[in-house]
Design a protein around this motif. Structure first.
Motif, PDB file in Angstrom:
ATOM      1  N   GLU A  70       0.838  -1.207   0.000  1.00  0.00           N
ATOM      2  CA  GLU A  70       0.000   0.000   0.000  1.00  0.00           C
ATOM      3  C   GLU A  70       0.868   1.249   0.000  1.00  0.00           C
ATOM      4  OE1 GLU A  70      -3.464  -2.336   2.590  1.00  0.00           O
ATOM      5  OE2 GLU A  70      -2.210  -0.833   3.571  1.00  0.00           O
ATOM      6  N   SER A  71       1.917   1.258   0.825  1.00  0.00           N
ATOM      7  CA  SER A  71       2.736   2.464   0.988  1.00  0.00           C
ATOM      8  C   SER A  71       3.490   2.844  -0.285  1.00  0.00           C
ATOM      9  CB  SER A  71       3.759   2.262   2.114  1.00  0.00           C
ATOM     10  OG  SER A  71       3.098   2.017   3.323  1.00  0.00           O
ATOM     11  N   VAL A  72       3.955   1.849  -1.039  1.00  0.00           N
ATOM     12  CA  VAL A  72       4.747   2.178  -2.232  1.00  0.00           C
ATOM     13  C   VAL A  72       3.871   2.460  -3.455  1.00  0.00           C
ATOM     14  CG1 VAL A  72       6.765   0.891  -1.417  1.00  0.00           C
ATOM     15  CG2 VAL A  72       5.126  -0.236  -2.950  1.00  0.00           C
ATOM     16  N   GLY A  73       2.548   2.393  -3.286  1.00  0.00           N
ATOM     17  CA  GLY A  73       1.655   2.765  -4.388  1.00  0.00           C
ATOM     18  C   GLY A  73       1.480   1.690  -5.451  1.00  0.00           C
ATOM     19  N   TYR A  74       1.781   0.438  -5.098  1.00  0.00           N
ATOM     20  CA  TYR A  74       1.716  -0.632  -6.110  1.00  0.00           C
ATOM     21  C   TYR A  74       0.319  -0.777  -6.710  1.00  0.00           C
ATOM     22  CZ  TYR A  74       2.963  -5.050  -8.379  1.00  0.00           C
ATOM     23  OH  TYR A  74       3.222  -6.034  -9.306  1.00  0.00           O
ATOM     24  N   LEU A  75      -0.705  -0.532  -5.883  1.00  0.00           N
ATOM     25  CA  LEU A  75      -2.073  -0.737  -6.369  1.00  0.00           C
ATOM     26  C   LEU A  75      -2.511   0.377  -7.319  1.00  0.00           C
ATOM     27  CD1 LEU A  75      -3.711  -2.102  -3.116  1.00  0.00           C
ATOM     28  CD2 LEU A  75      -2.998  -3.387  -5.125  1.00  0.00           C
ATOM     29  N   LYS A  76      -1.752   1.447  -7.366  1.00  0.00           N
ATOM     30  CA  LYS A  76      -2.033   2.478  -8.366  1.00  0.00           C
ATOM     31  C   LYS A  76      -1.393   2.100  -9.702  1.00  0.00           C
ATOM     32  CE  LYS A  76      -1.522   7.350  -9.413  1.00  0.00           C
ATOM     33  NZ  LYS A  76      -0.699   8.540  -9.198  1.00  0.00           N
ATOM     34  N   THR A  77      -0.122   1.651  -9.636  1.00  0.00           N
ATOM     35  CA  THR A  77       0.626   1.432 -10.875  1.00  0.00           C
ATOM     36  C   THR A  77       0.437   0.030 -11.451  1.00  0.00           C
ATOM     37  OG1 THR A  77       2.512   1.131  -9.387  1.00  0.00           O
ATOM     38  CG2 THR A  77       2.399   3.184 -10.607  1.00  0.00           C
ATOM     39  N   PHE A  78       0.270  -0.977 -10.575  1.00  0.00           N
ATOM     40  CA  PHE A  78       0.170  -2.366 -11.065  1.00  0.00           C
ATOM     41  C   PHE A  78      -0.974  -3.147 -10.410  1.00  0.00           C
ATOM     42  CE2 PHE A  78       4.761  -1.190 -10.891  1.00  0.00           C
ATOM     43  CZ  PHE A  78       5.015  -1.157 -12.257  1.00  0.00           C
ATOM     44  N   PRO A  79      -2.202  -2.559 -10.361  1.00  0.00           N
ATOM     45  CA  PRO A  79      -3.302  -3.281  -9.696  1.00  0.00           C
ATOM     46  C   PRO A  79      -3.592  -4.619 -10.374  1.00  0.00           C
ATOM     47  CG  PRO A  79      -4.158  -1.489 -11.036  1.00  0.00           C
ATOM     48  CD  PRO A  79      -2.667  -1.312 -10.989  1.00  0.00           C
ATOM     49  N   HIS A  80      -3.288  -4.709 -11.656  1.00  0.00           N
ATOM     50  CA  HIS A  80      -3.609  -5.909 -12.441  1.00  0.00           C
ATOM     51  C   HIS A  80      -2.645  -7.064 -12.178  1.00  0.00           C
ATOM     52  CE1 HIS A  80      -0.626  -3.506 -14.408  1.00  0.00           C
ATOM     53  NE2 HIS A  80      -0.469  -4.313 -15.434  1.00  0.00           N
ATOM     54  N   LEU A  81      -1.507  -6.784 -11.529  1.00  0.00           N
ATOM     55  CA  LEU A  81      -0.494  -7.827 -11.316  1.00  0.00           C
ATOM     56  C   LEU A  81      -0.448  -8.315  -9.872  1.00  0.00           C
ATOM     57  CD1 LEU A  81       2.460  -6.310 -13.404  1.00  0.00           C
ATOM     58  CD2 LEU A  81       0.769  -8.008 -14.119  1.00  0.00           C
ATOM     59  N   ALA A  82      -1.065  -7.557  -8.960  1.00  0.00           N
ATOM     60  CA  ALA A  82      -0.922  -7.847  -7.523  1.00  0.00           C
ATOM     61  C   ALA A  82      -1.668  -9.114  -7.121  1.00  0.00           C
ATOM     62  CB  ALA A  82      -1.455  -6.664  -6.709  1.00  0.00           C
ATOM     63  N   GLY A  83      -1.143  -9.780  -6.111  1.00  0.00           N
ATOM     64  CA  GLY A  83      -1.810 -10.931  -5.514  1.00  0.00           C
ATOM     65  C   GLY A  83      -1.849 -10.757  -4.007  1.00  0.00           C
ATOM     66  N   SER A  84      -3.034 -10.858  -3.398  1.00  0.00           N
ATOM     67  CA  SER A  84      -3.127 -10.667  -1.954  1.00  0.00           C
ATOM     68  C   SER A  84      -3.629 -11.958  -1.324  1.00  0.00           C
ATOM     69  CB  SER A  84      -4.035  -9.484  -1.623  1.00  0.00           C
ATOM     70  OG  SER A  84      -5.060  -9.366  -2.572  1.00  0.00           O
ATOM     71  N   ILE A  85      -3.264 -12.151  -0.067  1.00  0.00           N
ATOM     72  CA  ILE A  85      -3.588 -13.401   0.626  1.00  0.00           C
ATOM     73  C   ILE A  85      -4.851 -13.223   1.457  1.00  0.00           C
ATOM     74  CG2 ILE A  85      -2.753 -15.125   2.270  1.00  0.00           C
ATOM     75  CD1 ILE A  85      -0.538 -15.141   0.553  1.00  0.00           C
ATOM     76  N   PHE A  86      -5.820 -14.051   1.195  1.00  0.00           N
ATOM     77  CA  PHE A  86      -7.046 -14.072   1.978  1.00  0.00           C
ATOM     78  C   PHE A  86      -7.096 -15.382   2.755  1.00  0.00           C
ATOM     79  CE2 PHE A  86      -9.955 -10.601   0.506  1.00  0.00           C
ATOM     80  CZ  PHE A  86      -9.032  -9.938  -0.275  1.00  0.00           C
ATOM     81  N   ALA A  87      -7.815 -15.390   3.882  1.00  0.00           N
ATOM     82  CA  ALA A  87      -7.910 -16.606   4.688  1.00  0.00           C
ATOM     83  C   ALA A  87      -9.278 -16.655   5.365  1.00  0.00           C
ATOM     84  CB  ALA A  87      -6.789 -16.633   5.734  1.00  0.00           C
ATOM     85  N   PHE A  88      -9.652 -17.838   5.788  1.00  0.00           N
ATOM     86  CA  PHE A  88     -10.972 -18.043   6.389  1.00  0.00           C
ATOM     87  C   PHE A  88     -11.009 -17.531   7.821  1.00  0.00           C
ATOM     88  CE2 PHE A  88     -13.821 -20.745   8.944  1.00  0.00           C
ATOM     89  CZ  PHE A  88     -15.013 -20.477   8.300  1.00  0.00           C
ATOM     90  N   GLU A  89     -12.055 -16.760   8.120  1.00  0.00           N
ATOM     91  CA  GLU A  89     -12.325 -16.359   9.495  1.00  0.00           C
ATOM     92  C   GLU A  89     -13.821 -16.417   9.644  1.00  0.00           C
ATOM     93  OE1 GLU A  89     -10.836 -12.659  11.223  1.00  0.00           O
ATOM     94  OE2 GLU A  89      -9.174 -12.784   9.790  1.00  0.00           O
ATOM     95  N   GLY A  90     -14.357 -17.499  10.155  1.00  0.00           N
ATOM     96  CA  GLY A  90     -15.810 -17.596  10.237  1.00  0.00           C
ATOM     97  C   GLY A  90     -16.245 -18.681  11.191  1.00  0.00           C
ATOM     98  N   SER A  91     -17.551 -18.964  11.143  1.00  0.00           N
ATOM     99  CA  SER A  91     -18.150 -19.931  12.067  1.00  0.00           C
ATOM    100  C   SER A  91     -18.042 -21.341  11.507  1.00  0.00           C
ATOM    101  CB  SER A  91     -19.626 -19.574  12.255  1.00  0.00           C
ATOM    102  OG  SER A  91     -20.291 -19.744  11.008  1.00  0.00           O
ATOM    103  N   GLU A  92     -18.434 -22.300  12.315  1.00  0.00           N
ATOM    104  CA  GLU A  92     -18.460 -23.688  11.840  1.00  0.00           C
ATOM    105  C   GLU A  92     -19.445 -23.846  10.686  1.00  0.00           C
ATOM    106  OE1 GLU A  92     -18.669 -26.926  14.665  1.00  0.00           O
ATOM    107  OE2 GLU A  92     -17.717 -25.671  16.191  1.00  0.00           O
ATOM    108  N   GLY A  93     -20.593 -23.151  10.784  1.00  0.00           N
ATOM    109  CA  GLY A  93     -21.581 -23.218   9.705  1.00  0.00           C
ATOM    110  C   GLY A  93     -21.024 -22.687   8.396  1.00  0.00           C
ATOM    111  N   GLN A  94     -20.309 -21.563   8.509  1.00  0.00           N
ATOM    112  CA  GLN A  94     -19.716 -20.972   7.300  1.00  0.00           C
ATOM    113  C   GLN A  94     -18.626 -21.874   6.734  1.00  0.00           C
ATOM    114  OE1 GLN A  94     -18.832 -17.264   9.262  1.00  0.00           O
ATOM    115  NE2 GLN A  94     -20.311 -16.157   7.980  1.00  0.00           N
ATOM    116  N   ALA A  95     -17.881 -22.515   7.636  1.00  0.00           N
ATOM    117  CA  ALA A  95     -16.839 -23.436   7.178  1.00  0.00           C
ATOM    118  C   ALA A  95     -17.467 -24.593   6.403  1.00  0.00           C
ATOM    119  CB  ALA A  95     -16.037 -23.968   8.371  1.00  0.00           C
ATOM    120  N   ALA A  96     -18.595 -25.079   6.888  1.00  0.00           N
ATOM    121  CA  ALA A  96     -19.274 -26.188   6.203  1.00  0.00           C
ATOM    122  C   ALA A  96     -19.771 -25.754   4.827  1.00  0.00           C
ATOM    123  CB  ALA A  96     -20.429 -26.691   7.066  1.00  0.00           C
TER     124      ALA A  96
END
Ligand code: ZN
Length: 310
Positions: free
Chosen positions: A74-100
């Motif tokens: 974010e600080s170096v402005g990558y999402l302005k210049t190369f938003p199409h190349l970036a990869g970000s890490i997402f992970a599960f944070e939810g309930s047992e029902g949502q996990a199912a």
């Protein structure tokens, strides 16, 4: 989905040969490959060649994982210049029902992204990015600045392609120079010329070219024009399997961009400048296989002598 760029017939034929010889190992996603022993061996020798060339400068050795704090991207402005190349890490944070529910959808290969939350991590897009905050955290630079060898690190670019030279995850062998503007530019220019010679010594038809980064969108085209005009980026290009030669190394003068983001100061308090050089390790390996054949034992003796010398 990012646009998939199919390979040209020549690129597809070269990729098929590499897979057939198990130099590269196919996965179910374009641009993501495993590597066989000979391919890995050549990548290692390419890295060593750069290490030998840089040794007289006695760079400080630093190594980082292929993940970056999201805040740095974010600080170096990558999402302005190369938003199409970036990869970000997402992970599960939810309930047992949502996990199912997530599991059910995943079993059907349907979209389960709504159960995923952004983490503090992104994939490293360039091997030099972790170096700047690390050096800034030390305070004022020593007299003469610093040179950092960031090693050979995996980096990510989201650009699925059928061209074997355009991988989504690949190694950049990067060295970074941080110091006074004149010293930084002189260092960049020395490496630019040294690299062309290094690659010619291993039998590659290497040429130098003024280059631009693949900036995003209309504003990006203006950035690229200014970058070209100021000759901030050079590339060494080699014919691999493209209709055009492929960039295998780049030499980038960032002026005060990273130094101002992180507050990197020269001894005495003036703002530092930075430059980096990055070798595309897999691309150089591919260029070598393309030029000298798929059997490394059959490569010309002078090429083997350059790569395998200790
Ligand atoms: Zn860099």
């Amino acid at each position: 989905m990012a646009d998939y760029r199919p390979g040209t017939p020549d690129q597809a034929a070269f990729l098929a040969e590499l897979l057939d010889r198990r130099l590269l190992i196919q996965t179910s996603v374009a641009g993501l490959y495993g590597r066989g022993a000979d391919f890995e061996e050549v990548c290692g020798r390419v890295g060593d060649m750069v290490t030998r060339a840089g040794a007289p400068e006695q760079p400080e050795q630093l190594r980082f994982p292929p993940l970056l704090p999201r805040r740095d991207l974010e600080s170096v402005g990558y999402l302005k210049t190369f938003p199409h190349l970036a990869g970000s890490i997402f992970a599960f944070e939810g309930s047992e029902g949502q996990a199912a529910e997530q599991f059910d959808r995943a079993c059907r290969h349907e979209d389960w992204s709504e159960f995923q939350s952004m983490t503090e991590l992104v994939l490293t897009p360039a091997a030099c990015y972790p170096v700047y905050p690390a050096i800034a955290a030390r305070g004022e630079l020593p007299a003469g600045g610093v040179t950092v060898d960031a090693g050979s690190a995996y980096v990510f670019r989201h650009e699925p392609s059928g061209d074997p030279a355009r991988m989504q995850m690949f190694h950049q062998r990067e060295i970074v120079r941080i110091g006074e503007p004149d010293a930084v530019v002189a260092w960049r220019d020395v490496w630019r010329d040294r690299t062309t010679s290094l690659l010619r010594e291993v039998g590659l038809d290497a040429e130098l070219a003024v280059a631009t980064d693949p900036f995003f969108g209309r504003a990006g085209r203006m950035l690229a024009a200014s970058q070209r005009e100021q000759e901030l980026k050079f590339e060494v290009v080699v014919q691999i399997a493209g209709p055009e030669p492929t960039a295998v190394a780049s030499f980038n003068y960032h002026q005060d961009h990273f130094a101002s983001v992180y507050g990197i100061e020269l001894a005495g308090g003036a703002e530092a400048h930075t430059a980096c050089l990055g070798f595309g390790v897999e691309r150089i390996a591919l260029a070598l296989f393309r030029a000298h054949g798929l059997e490394i034992e059959a490569w010309p003796q002078e090429v083997r002598g350059q790569l395998w010398r200790v």
